[in-house]
Design a protein around this motif. Structure first.
Motif, mmCIF file in Angstrom:
data_model
loop_
_atom_site.group_PDB
_atom_site.id
_atom_site.type_symbol
_atom_site.label_atom_id
_atom_site.label_comp_id
_atom_site.label_asym_id
_atom_site.label_seq_id
_atom_site.Cartn_x
_atom_site.Cartn_y
_atom_site.Cartn_z
ATOM 1 N N SER A 152 -4.194 62.482 9.727
ATOM 2 C CA SER A 152 -4.829 63.354 10.722
ATOM 3 C C SER A 152 -6.208 63.828 10.275
ATOM 4 O O SER A 152 -7.096 64.023 11.105
ATOM 5 N N ALA A 153 -6.422 63.983 8.968
ATOM 6 C CA ALA A 153 -7.729 64.422 8.460
ATOM 7 C C ALA A 153 -8.818 63.372 8.669
ATOM 8 O O ALA A 153 -9.999 63.666 8.505
ATOM 9 N N LEU A 154 -8.419 62.153 9.022
ATOM 10 C CA LEU A 154 -9.383 61.064 9.200
ATOM 11 C C LEU A 154 -9.541 60.660 10.657
ATOM 12 O O LEU A 154 -10.030 59.571 10.958
ATOM 13 N N ILE A 155 -9.140 61.527 11.561
ATOM 14 C CA ILE A 155 -9.450 61.349 12.980
ATOM 15 C C ILE A 155 -10.729 62.153 13.202
ATOM 16 O O ILE A 155 -10.704 63.393 13.194
ATOM 17 N N LEU A 156 -11.835 61.440 13.323
ATOM 18 C CA LEU A 156 -13.161 62.054 13.291
ATOM 19 C C LEU A 156 -13.882 61.896 14.626
ATOM 20 O O LEU A 156 -13.679 60.913 15.338
ATOM 21 N N PRO A 157 -14.763 62.822 14.962
ATOM 22 C CA PRO A 157 -15.420 62.791 16.272
ATOM 23 C C PRO A 157 -16.582 61.809 16.390
ATOM 24 O O PRO A 157 -17.034 61.531 17.494
ATOM 25 N N ASP A 158 -17.054 61.263 15.292
ATOM 26 C CA ASP A 158 -18.306 60.504 15.375
ATOM 27 C C ASP A 158 -18.261 59.140 14.677
ATOM 28 O O ASP A 158 -19.158 58.792 13.926
ATOM 29 N N ILE A 159 -17.236 58.364 14.924
ATOM 30 C CA ILE A 159 -17.138 57.022 14.346
ATOM 31 C C ILE A 159 -17.943 56.056 15.225
ATOM 32 O O ILE A 159 -17.684 55.949 16.424
ATOM 33 N N PRO A 160 -18.921 55.362 14.657
ATOM 34 C CA PRO A 160 -19.702 54.416 15.461
ATOM 35 C C PRO A 160 -18.878 53.179 15.795
ATOM 36 O O PRO A 160 -18.040 52.742 14.998
ATOM 37 N N GLY A 161 -19.092 52.634 16.975
ATOM 38 C CA GLY A 161 -18.348 51.460 17.410
ATOM 39 C C GLY A 161 -19.266 50.287 17.713
ATOM 40 O O GLY A 161 -20.482 50.441 17.837
ATOM 41 N N GLU A 162 -18.657 49.128 17.818
ATOM 42 C CA GLU A 162 -19.352 47.891 18.172
ATOM 43 C C GLU A 162 -18.694 47.330 19.426
ATOM 44 O O GLU A 162 -17.569 47.702 19.771
ATOM 45 N N ALA A 163 -19.351 46.385 20.062
ATOM 46 C CA ALA A 163 -18.834 45.792 21.294
ATOM 47 C C ALA A 163 -17.477 45.123 21.080
ATOM 48 O O ALA A 163 -16.647 45.087 21.986
ATOM 49 N N TRP A 164 -17.229 44.593 19.891
ATOM 50 C CA TRP A 164 -15.974 43.866 19.627
ATOM 51 C C TRP A 164 -14.823 44.778 19.225
ATOM 52 O O TRP A 164 -13.683 44.326 19.113
ATOM 53 N N ALA A 169 -5.487 53.834 22.054
ATOM 54 C CA ALA A 169 -5.183 55.002 22.887
ATOM 55 C C ALA A 169 -4.518 56.056 21.997
ATOM 56 O O ALA A 169 -3.946 55.716 20.947
ATOM 57 N N PRO A 170 -4.559 57.315 22.382
ATOM 58 C CA PRO A 170 -3.925 58.362 21.557
ATOM 59 C C PRO A 170 -2.456 58.076 21.226
ATOM 60 O O PRO A 170 -2.016 58.357 20.108
ATOM 61 N N HIS A 171 -1.702 57.492 22.167
ATOM 62 C CA HIS A 171 -0.291 57.208 21.890
ATOM 63 C C HIS A 171 -0.106 56.007 20.951
ATOM 64 O O HIS A 171 1.021 55.670 20.596
ATOM 65 N N GLU A 172 -1.207 55.386 20.524
ATOM 66 C CA GLU A 172 -1.157 54.256 19.588
ATOM 67 C C GLU A 172 -1.635 54.652 18.187
ATOM 68 O O GLU A 172 -1.858 53.793 17.346
ATOM 69 N N ILE A 173 -1.792 55.944 17.949
ATOM 70 C CA ILE A 173 -2.244 56.434 16.645
ATOM 71 C C ILE A 173 -1.135 57.296 16.046
ATOM 72 O O ILE A 173 -0.715 58.292 16.634
ATOM 73 N N LEU A 174 -0.662 56.883 14.872
ATOM 74 C CA LEU A 174 0.401 57.615 14.176
ATOM 75 C C LEU A 174 -0.194 58.319 12.968
ATOM 76 O O LEU A 174 -0.833 57.684 12.126
ATOM 77 N N THR A 175 0.023 59.624 12.889
ATOM 78 C CA THR A 175 -0.412 60.419 11.741
ATOM 79 C C THR A 175 0.829 60.960 11.027
ATOM 80 O O THR A 175 1.957 60.754 11.483
ATOM 81 N N GLU A 176 0.591 61.691 9.972
ATOM 82 C CA GLU A 176 1.703 62.314 9.259
ATOM 83 C C GLU A 176 2.338 63.441 10.078
ATOM 84 O O GLU A 176 3.427 63.911 9.767
ATOM 85 N N LYS A 177 1.681 63.815 11.170
ATOM 86 C CA LYS A 177 2.200 64.854 12.060
ATOM 87 C C LYS A 177 2.913 64.258 13.279
ATOM 88 O O LYS A 177 3.448 64.993 14.085
ATOM 89 N N GLY A 178 2.873 62.943 13.410
ATOM 90 C CA GLY A 178 3.475 62.267 14.552
ATOM 91 C C GLY A 178 2.418 61.540 15.357
ATOM 92 O O GLY A 178 1.313 61.290 14.879
ATOM 93 N N ILE A 179 2.758 61.196 16.583
ATOM 94 C CA ILE A 179 1.826 60.490 17.472
ATOM 95 C C ILE A 179 0.693 61.434 17.854
ATOM 96 O O ILE A 179 0.921 62.583 18.229
ATOM 97 N N PHE A 180 -0.546 60.930 17.779
ATOM 98 C CA PHE A 180 -1.726 61.722 18.130
ATOM 99 C C PHE A 180 -1.898 61.705 19.640
ATOM 100 O O PHE A 180 -2.141 60.677 20.228
ATOM 101 N N VAL A 181 -1.733 62.852 20.250
ATOM 102 C CA VAL A 181 -1.914 62.945 21.712
ATOM 103 C C VAL A 181 -2.795 64.104 22.080
ATOM 104 O O VAL A 181 -3.067 64.968 21.341
#
Length: 181
Positions: A152-164, A169-181
């Motif tokens: 969860s500490a590595l879900i950050l607001p400013d990760i740059p992305g590329e076209a590829w 989706a939030p329901h596809e991210i698992l943290t130590e706290k559970g599904i990120f929603v």
């Protein structure tokens, strides 16, 4: 921020995290999910020291009789998925990562669940990897359910992305706290 700057930042944040504890918590949340319980085939990865510990997940997959598929590097930016029947068969491969031996054939069937590593993920679902493109190539053609394993500490607001980049989706991210929603 560039991707390289984001990687440097993510690696610095990761250094202070208790990855064994985070991995154990992720595993417990994962095992409670219906998508884990119904999966017959699971693509996963052997964690590196700075990643959430995946050994409990790998062991449980085999104990539960699931087909466990792990990546094996085949060239620059490419990997095969190989079914591994026993973790004792793993050997050090490219980049010192534990992977299936060359004697086991690549798996070409469908899977039920893919567990994907990352350095970090943006709040918009953009995955930050290590820069080799291995998982980007896989994700571009992957079918089936998937979960990004990210503290969860590595879900950050400013990760740059590329076209590829294939966003999660939030329901596809698992943290130590559970599904990120």
């Amino acid at each position: 921020m560039t991707k390289q700057q984001a990687r440097t930042r993510a690696k610095a944040l990761r250094a202070a995290l208790p990855m064994e504890k985070i991995g154990a918590a992720m595993a417990q949340h994962l095992f409670a999910l219906p998508r884990w319980q119904t999966a017959r085939t699971v693509r996963a990865f052997v964690s590196m020291p700075d990643e959430p510990d995946t050994l409990p997940i790998l062991r449980r997959a085999l104990d539960d009789g699931k087909a466990l598929l792990l990546p094996r590097v085949t060239g620059q930016g490419t990997m095969d998925w190989v079914q591994i029947p026993d973790l004792d068969l793993l050997q050090r491969g490219t980049y010192g990562i534990w992977e299936p031996p060359d004697g086991l054939p690549p798996f070409h069937g469908a899977d039920d669940l893919a567990l994907i590593p990352c350095l970090a993920v943006g709040t918009d679902g953009v995955r930050l990897g290590r820069g080799g493109g291995y998982y980007d190539r896989f994700l571009a053609h992957a079918k089936g359910d998937r979960l990004l394993l990210c503290p969860s500490a590595l879900i950050l607001p400013d990760i740059p992305g590329e076209a590829w980049d294939v966003p999660f989706a939030p329901h596809e991210i698992l943290t130590e706290k559970g599904i990120f929603v």
